[in-house]
Every structure is written in structure tokens, then in C-alpha cells.
Enzyme design. Structure first.
Site, PDB file in Angstrom:
ATOM      1  CD1 TRP A  45      -2.182  -2.149   1.883  1.00 16.23           C
ATOM      2  CD2 TRP A  45      -2.974  -1.253  -0.010  1.00 16.23           C
ATOM      3  NE1 TRP A  45      -3.202  -2.945   1.424  1.00 16.23           N
ATOM      4  CE2 TRP A  45      -3.709  -2.427   0.275  1.00 16.23           C
ATOM      5  CE3 TRP A  45      -3.295  -0.525  -1.157  1.00 16.23           C
ATOM      6  CZ2 TRP A  45      -4.747  -2.883  -0.545  1.00 16.23           C
ATOM      7  CZ3 TRP A  45      -4.324  -0.980  -1.976  1.00 16.23           C
ATOM      8  CH2 TRP A  45      -5.036  -2.134  -1.670  1.00 16.23           C
ATOM      9  CG  ASP A  59      -3.070   3.866   4.332  1.00  8.57           C
ATOM     10  OD1 ASP A  59      -4.135   3.691   4.959  1.00  8.57           O
ATOM     11  OD2 ASP A  59      -2.782   3.243   3.284  1.00  8.57           O
ATOM     12  CE  LYS A  86      -8.510  -3.151   3.856  1.00 10.29           C
ATOM     13  NZ  LYS A  86      -7.705  -2.349   2.963  1.00 10.29           N
TER      14      LYS A  86
HETATM   15  C1  LIG Z   1      -7.132  -1.806   1.942  1.00 10.40           C
HETATM   16  C2  LIG Z   1      -6.075  -0.777   2.071  1.00 10.40           C
HETATM   17  C3  LIG Z   1      -5.957   0.297   1.176  1.00 10.40           C
HETATM   18  C4  LIG Z   1      -6.852   0.446  -0.044  1.00 10.40           C
HETATM   19  O1  LIG Z   1      -8.118   0.809   0.296  1.00 10.40           O
HETATM   20  P1  LIG Z   1      -9.214   1.158  -0.833  1.00 10.40           P
HETATM   21  O2  LIG Z   1     -10.313   1.744  -0.013  1.00 10.40           O
HETATM   22  O3  LIG Z   1      -9.583  -0.140  -1.477  1.00 10.40           O
HETATM   23  O4  LIG Z   1      -8.633   2.109  -1.780  1.00 10.40           O
HETATM   24  C5  LIG Z   1      -5.000   1.243   1.415  1.00 10.40           C
HETATM   25  N1  LIG Z   1      -4.165   1.149   2.457  1.00 10.40           N
HETATM   26  C6  LIG Z   1      -4.236   0.127   3.338  1.00 10.40           C
HETATM   27  C7  LIG Z   1      -3.295   0.068   4.488  1.00 10.40           C
HETATM   28  C8  LIG Z   1      -5.187  -0.864   3.167  1.00 10.40           C
HETATM   29  O5  LIG Z   1      -5.259  -1.892   4.040  1.00 10.40           O
END
Ligand SMILES: *Cc1c(COP(=O)(O)O)cnc(C)c1O
Length: 367
Positions: free
Chosen positions: A108, A177, A201
Site C-alpha cells: 500500500w 494511512d 476494514k
Molecule cells: C485496503 C487498504 C488500502 C486500499 O483501500 P481502498 O479503499 O480499497 O482504496 C490502502 N491502504 C491500506 C493500508 C489498506 O489496508
């Protein structure tokens, strides 16, 4: 039509979209038909009416309470997923002539770096690529620039199962993030300029991305961008510049209330620590039958990738666990093996059940 029932026998270890609290699903099912005795379901209300205005107001207030978010931060509910932020952050905060620092701890962050490179100049201050993203760097291993536009990192690496156990020390504004571990433990706001997280998540269904951004940092953004790409526009319009993802924000609001009902983020953290410990103990007590992907010191409490002695046994493990009601345990294609994702809403008994299954499976298949 038969009466819908909630399936409590399936344990969903999905990495995302992921399991939601049962109370949230029950409330949402009721509100689909009629929100707050308005005679209109939550999916059918105009976002310009008072019912949805209240939903957003409560979601923001409860989010602030859950995260202990200080007043100087704006709380925004945006669209485009966490991935949208990979581009939006540099478009707003990486001007020509400056550099942004990125710590590359997995897939990511690599994607975020790729997108930032489309916009401007980046510096990879550390990369775990050659060590298969098994660890988090020490402060002394990170090569931050002198005058970076911002520093960027990912608190929990969903695919590799590593997490930061501290906030990195930078002199530039820090962007994080937190998609896969937001509100699983307290956040040190004094060290962050901006935090974002896709909802699917830890805080709700797919469809919205939570952005928490300090106002003085937001005010430094490049202004010549289309409205939808400007944080200040969304802040000014209280996340309703255009039609917002009402249902996703509504569900996130219910999840925030659920966290508060459990006793808040510290209570949730204690539960998460116990849950993860059950599965890590099953790995560590297996006499080497199971191997975790992450270095022990950097283990995530949210995502636990591990392998058995062979790919065939991994497949047998996943199949037999599935028969026992434990689903979505297949590892990410880039790592292989098995991955148990156990976000906030995943039940503690489910972790115990997996740990028991791991011991039984190892005993039956040890050579
Ligand atoms: C799942 C995830 C993403 C991507 O998320 P989207 O909403 O599908 O764009 C980005 N960063 C992390 C750490 C993730 O686990």
C-alpha cells in the site's frame, strides 16, 4: 420471503470488506425500512434533509469522541477509497520544487509512492522490500529529508502483518494511512498532520474514506485543484459538497457508537491485544509447524499472515477451516499461505476457535 436471520455460525476472517458488529447490522436492517420514524429508509433519504444531517453530525461527534480527536482537526467523509488519498495527498501538499518522504513498508505504501511520483518528487526514506516487508524500521534506519513537504507512512501493513508500535519522529508534517488499524488503539494526534482510512476494514462498509486533517496543514494546500480534490471544500461543506455516500457514513456512525458502548478505544485495544495473542501463541507454541510472516517485534494485532510447512498443507488448512465455519483465511496472493484478519468487530471467541483449530491441525499433520 423467509425471515432473514443473522448468520452467527460463520467466522469471517476477511481482510476487507470485513465483519461488522452484529448490533450494527441489526440496527441498519431496521433503519433500511424506516429511519427515526420518518417513514423513509436510510437509503432513500435526501442528504439535504434533517434526518441525514443529524446522521452526519452524530457520526462526526462520535468519531471525535472515539478517536479523542482534538478540535483543531477536521473530520471528513470522502469517496474514492483509501487509494484516492494516494493521489490527493501529493496533489494538495507536494508543490513543485519540494520533496515528500515516504517509508515503504509494503504494497500500500508502494502504491502511494507510485501515485505521488505522478505528481512530484518523492524520497523513499526507508524500504522493507528486500526483506519481504517483514519489519518496521527503527528511527535510526530512516533517512528523512531536511525540509520535506510531508512525511508519509502506513501504521498497519494489511498484507504483511506488520505494524508500527510507535509514531515515527519527523520534523515535517506527518501523514498516515491507517486503513487497516484505525481506532484499534489510541492515536497520538500531536505527531500527525493528517490521517486517513478506507472504512471497510475497521469502521464500516466500503464507500467512504475517513480523513482527519489538521486545519493549519489543510490551509497550506495547493488551491488550483478541482473542487472534489480539495480538502478545504469538503471541510467547508461538512462532507456534503456533492451527494455523499450516505449509507457508508451512517454505518460508520453506528460503529463509532458501538466502540463507545464497549468503553472506548482503550477497551477495544485491550480486547484486540488478547485476540491477537491467542493466535500468535498458537504459532509460537507449534514447535515451528507454523511460521508468522512478520518479525515478532513488529506483529500486527489486525492481520496475521502465517504459513504451515508446505503450500499443500496451507491449502488443506484453509479447506478444513472452511468446513469448520472459518472462512476467508487464504493469504494475499503476494505472500501466499494463510492470513487471519481480526479487526475490531471480529469476535474474541473466533480467535480462540482458530487457535484451537491450529493446534489440532498441527498435531494431525506434523511429520
Ligand atoms: C485496503 C487498504 C488500502 C486500499 O483501500 P481502498 O479503499 O480499497 O482504496 C490502502 N491502504 C491500506 C493500508 C489498506 O489496508
Amino acid at each position: 420471503m423467509t425471515t432473514p436471520t443473522i448468520n452467527t455460525t460463520t467466522l469471517n476472517f476477511s481482510a476487507g470488506p470485513a465483519v461488522l458488529p452484529e448490533q450494527v447490522i441489526e440496527q441498519a436492517a431496521r433503519d433500511l425500512r424506516d429511519l427515526d420514524h420518518t417513514g423513509i429508509g436510510v437509503l432513500e433519504h435526501s442528504h439535504r434533509g434533517t434526518a441525514i444531517a443529524r446522521v452526519f453530525e452524530e457520526a462526526r461527534n462520535d468519531c471525535r469522541a472515539v478517536g479523542n480527536i482534538p478540535d483543531e482537526f477536521e473530520i471528513l467523509f470522502l469517496q474514492g477509497g483509501a487509494s484516492m488519498q494516494f493521489g490527493m495527498v501529493p496533489m494538495n501538499f507536494l508543490p513543485t520544487g519540494r520533496t515528500a518522504d515516504y517509508v515503504d513498508t509494503g504494497a500500500w505504501t508502494s502504491k502511494a509512492i507510485k501515485d505521488a511520483n505522478q505528481v512530484g518528487s518523492t524520497h523513499v526514506a526507508w524500504s522493507g522490500k528486500t526483506s519481504e516487508y517483514r519489519n518496521i524500521p527503527a528511527d535510526t534506519d530512516i533517512d528523512w529529508s531536511q525540509d520535506a513537504a510531508y512525511g508519509y507512512y502506513c501504521t498497519n501493513n494489511t498484507i504483511y502483518g506488520t505494524r508500527w508500535n510507535r509514531t515515527p519522529a519527523t520534523t515535517s508534517p506527518l501523514v498516515a494511512d491507517m486503513s487497516s488499524d484505525i481506532f484499534s488503539r489510541p492515536i497520538d494526534w500531536s505527531k500527525h498532520a493528517m490521517v486517513f482510512a478506507g472504512a471497510q476494514k475497521n469502521i464500516g462498509p466500503a464507500g467512504t474514506t475517513l480523513v482527519v486533517i489538521r486545519r493549519d496543514f489543510m490551509d497550506t494546500a495547493y488551491p488550483q485543484l478541482p473542487a472534489m480534490l480539495r480538502y478545504a471544500v469538503h471541510a467547508d461543506k461538512e462532507s456534503m459538497y456533492n451527494t455523499p455516500p450516505v449509507f457508508a457514513v451512517y454505518c460508520a456512525g453506528l460503529v463509532f457508537k458501538w466502540i463507545l458502548s464497549l468503553g472506548g478505544i482503550e477497551a477495544v485495544e485491550a480486547i484486540n491485544d488478547r485476540k491477537a495473542a491467542l493466535i500468535y501463541k498458537a504459532i509460537d507454541d507449534s514447535d515451528g509447524f507454523y511460521a508468522g510472516h512478520a518479525d515478532t517485534a513488529d506483529r500486527s494485532t489486525m492481520n496475521i499472515p502465517f504459513t504451515s510447512p508446505s503450500a499443500d498443507l496451507d491449502a488443506a488448512f484453509i479447506a478444513q477451516a472452511g468446513e469448520a465455519g472459518m472462512v476467508n483465511l487464504k493469504g494475499h496472493r503476494s505472500v501466499g499461505g494463510i492470513r487471519a484478519s481480526i479487526y475490531n468487530a471480529f469476535p474474541e471467541e473466533g480467535c480462540q476457535k482458530l487457535a484451537d483449530f491450529m493446534a489440532t491441525f498441527a498435531a494431525a499433520n506434523r511429520r
